[in-house]
Design an enzyme around this catalytic site. Structure first.
Site, PDB file in Angstrom:
ATOM      1  N   TYR A 164     -21.091  33.701 -10.407  1.00 16.53           N
ATOM      2  CA  TYR A 164     -20.006  33.267 -11.495  1.00 16.53           C
ATOM      3  C   TYR A 164     -18.805  32.677 -10.631  1.00 16.53           C
ATOM      4  CZ  TYR A 164     -16.777  33.656 -15.667  1.00 16.53           C
ATOM      5  OH  TYR A 164     -16.024  33.230 -16.577  1.00 16.53           O
ATOM      6  N   LYS A 168     -17.247  28.759 -10.979  1.00 11.53           N
ATOM      7  CA  LYS A 168     -15.918  28.505 -11.341  1.00 11.53           C
ATOM      8  C   LYS A 168     -15.033  27.810 -10.145  1.00 11.53           C
ATOM      9  CE  LYS A 168     -16.751  29.939 -15.556  1.00 11.53           C
ATOM     10  NZ  LYS A 168     -16.934  29.031 -16.498  1.00 11.53           N
TER      11      LYS A 168
HETATM   12  P1  NAD Z   1     -18.460  34.134 -24.922  1.00 13.25           P
HETATM   13  O1  NAD Z   1     -19.827  34.600 -24.182  1.00 13.25           O
HETATM   14  O2  NAD Z   1     -17.875  34.837 -25.701  1.00 13.25           O
HETATM   15  O3  NAD Z   1     -18.805  32.665 -25.637  1.00 13.25           O
HETATM   16  C1  NAD Z   1     -19.426  31.545 -24.919  1.00 13.25           C
HETATM   17  C2  NAD Z   1     -20.282  30.867 -25.915  1.00 13.25           C
HETATM   18  O4  NAD Z   1     -20.743  29.630 -25.249  1.00 13.25           O
HETATM   19  C3  NAD Z   1     -21.166  31.448 -26.702  1.00 13.25           C
HETATM   20  O5  NAD Z   1     -21.183  31.153 -28.057  1.00 13.25           O
HETATM   21  C4  NAD Z   1     -22.541  30.870 -26.137  1.00 13.25           C
HETATM   22  O6  NAD Z   1     -23.560  30.857 -26.880  1.00 13.25           O
HETATM   23  C5  NAD Z   1     -22.186  29.510 -25.825  1.00 13.25           C
HETATM   24  N1  NAD Z   1     -22.809  29.042 -24.540  1.00 13.25           N
HETATM   25  C6  NAD Z   1     -23.558  29.674 -23.858  1.00 13.25           C
HETATM   26  N2  NAD Z   1     -24.506  28.557 -23.182  1.00 13.25           N
HETATM   27  C7  NAD Z   1     -24.383  27.571 -23.657  1.00 13.25           C
HETATM   28  C8  NAD Z   1     -25.006  26.347 -23.351  1.00 13.25           C
HETATM   29  N3  NAD Z   1     -25.971  25.919 -22.567  1.00 13.25           N
HETATM   30  N4  NAD Z   1     -24.945  25.283 -24.458  1.00 13.25           N
HETATM   31  C9  NAD Z   1     -23.975  25.664 -25.748  1.00 13.25           C
HETATM   32  N5  NAD Z   1     -23.272  26.723 -25.632  1.00 13.25           N
HETATM   33  C10 NAD Z   1     -23.534  27.788 -24.734  1.00 13.25           C
HETATM   34  O7  NAD Z   1     -17.369  33.793 -23.679  1.00 13.25           O
HETATM   35  P2  NAD Z   1     -15.935  33.469 -23.650  1.00 13.25           P
HETATM   36  O8  NAD Z   1     -15.393  34.757 -23.122  1.00 13.25           O
HETATM   37  O9  NAD Z   1     -15.398  32.898 -24.743  1.00 13.25           O
HETATM   38  O10 NAD Z   1     -15.848  32.577 -22.558  1.00 13.25           O
HETATM   39  C11 NAD Z   1     -15.842  30.977 -22.785  1.00 13.25           C
HETATM   40  C12 NAD Z   1     -15.380  30.517 -21.568  1.00 13.25           C
HETATM   41  O11 NAD Z   1     -14.268  30.855 -20.635  1.00 13.25           O
HETATM   42  C13 NAD Z   1     -16.700  30.252 -20.572  1.00 13.25           C
HETATM   43  O12 NAD Z   1     -16.772  29.280 -19.606  1.00 13.25           O
HETATM   44  C14 NAD Z   1     -16.283  31.635 -19.578  1.00 13.25           C
HETATM   45  O13 NAD Z   1     -16.875  31.536 -18.307  1.00 13.25           O
HETATM   46  C15 NAD Z   1     -14.938  31.372 -19.531  1.00 13.25           C
HETATM   47  N6  NAD Z   1     -13.876  32.381 -19.128  1.00 13.25           N
HETATM   48  C16 NAD Z   1     -13.924  33.642 -19.679  1.00 13.25           C
HETATM   49  C17 NAD Z   1     -13.107  34.919 -19.310  1.00 13.25           C
HETATM   50  C18 NAD Z   1     -13.292  36.290 -20.172  1.00 13.25           C
HETATM   51  O14 NAD Z   1     -12.696  37.237 -19.610  1.00 13.25           O
HETATM   52  N7  NAD Z   1     -13.714  36.282 -21.316  1.00 13.25           N
HETATM   53  C19 NAD Z   1     -12.443  34.877 -18.220  1.00 13.25           C
HETATM   54  C20 NAD Z   1     -12.676  33.683 -17.435  1.00 13.25           C
HETATM   55  C21 NAD Z   1     -13.296  32.568 -17.874  1.00 13.25           C
END
Ligand code: NAD
Length: 262
Positions: A164, A168
């Protein structure tokens, strides 16, 4: 507010950060295209209806919406997604490549299968979304905003997020390279880099590994603000990056709350 500010597409917008960004951009006056995996179609339909009704919107602009389900790690699906958005809403002005996946892994336990899946979903999908949205924006000739999802571990890796973190870091490099090329076209390219944000992704990581609670608490303690993030905090930063006035900010990784990781 009666005129649209343009068309924004948010990938992975059925839940978490993507959902909050879609709601915020609709409130800001954008028409909004919603993407997620086909299995989330019904959730996107509900969200689109909410956006049109303005239930979660404070402004008076009632956005046009469009749903484009598809797997953004597949080139033909990304091409189709962008063509559909342009056909249905007329243009593409803001691309938010938000979709991503995460798992707790380290150098001793990581499998090739999970490594490749993480790279495909987090890196290839972001590359494809950047590429095809940039092509469309260059063709339109009036600039644009491309925004990706990196992470605080895209700047400072953690041992328990091996693939991961690596994925990133790649989003950060991709963002810088694209920003350097597209600046003269009036297109800015930036990424947001959340720490721990309360979303289904974080809940899933906690469920996968009980030690995750301790790690999250440590991250909160090390942050400047001392509390966990909510999706809306990321959406407000994206709202600014997507705005016309953010034209002078490009190639940046926006970390909101961890001073020593900047
Ligand atoms: P989440 O898992 O709650 O939501 C992600 C969404 O992306 C889901 O609805 C999923 O179905 C969709 N998805 C996954 N693979 C896909 C694909 N191949 N095509 C289309 N849709 C797809 O995640 P989140 O926490 O809302 O995170 C959103 C972004 O922010 C991600 O890229 C994550 O890595 C990044 N992020 C999140 C956090 C955190 O703490 N939540 C921290 C740093 C970065």
């Amino acid at each position: 507010m009666t005129r649209s500010k343009g068309v924004a597409l948010v990938t992975g917008s059925a839940q978490g950060i993507g959902r909050a960004i879609a709601i915020r951009l609709a409130r800001d006056g954008f028409d909004v295209a919603l993407n997620d995996l086909p299995v989330k179609n019904a959730v996107l339909e509900d969200l689109a209806a909410e956006l049109r009704r303005g239930e979660e919107s404070e402004g008076s602009y009632s956005p046009r919406t469009c749903i484009v389900v598809g797997d953004v790690s597949k080139e033909d699906e990304v091409k189709r997604m962008i063509d559909t958005v342009v056909d249905e809403l007329g243009s593409l002005d803001v691309m938010v490549a938000n979709a991503g996946i995460a798992a707790v892994t380290d150098i001793l336990t990581e499998s090739v299968e999970n490594w490749e899946r993480t790279m495909t979903v987090n890196v290839t999908s972001t590359f494809l979304c950047y590429k095809y949205s940039a092509m469309q924006m260059v063709k339109q000739g009036r600039g644009g905003r491309i925004i990706g999802a990196s992470s605080v571990v895209g700047k400072q890796a953690s041992a328990g997020s091996l693939s991961y973190s690596t994925s990133k870091f790649a989003v950060r490099g991709l963002t810088q390279a694209a920003a350097l090329q597209l600046g003269r076209n009036g297109i800015t390219v930036n990424s947001y880099a959340p720490g721990a944000i309360e979303t289904p992704m974080l809940a899933g990581l906690r469920a996968q590994d009980v030690k995750q609670d301790v790690r999250v608490q440590k991250a909160i303690d090390a942050s400047a603000v001392g509390y966990i993030g909510q999706p809306e905090y990321i959406a407000s930063a994206v709202s600014y990056l997507a705005s016309k006035e953010a034209h002078f900010i490009t190639g940046k990784l926006l970390i909101q709350h961890v001073p020593n990781a900047n």
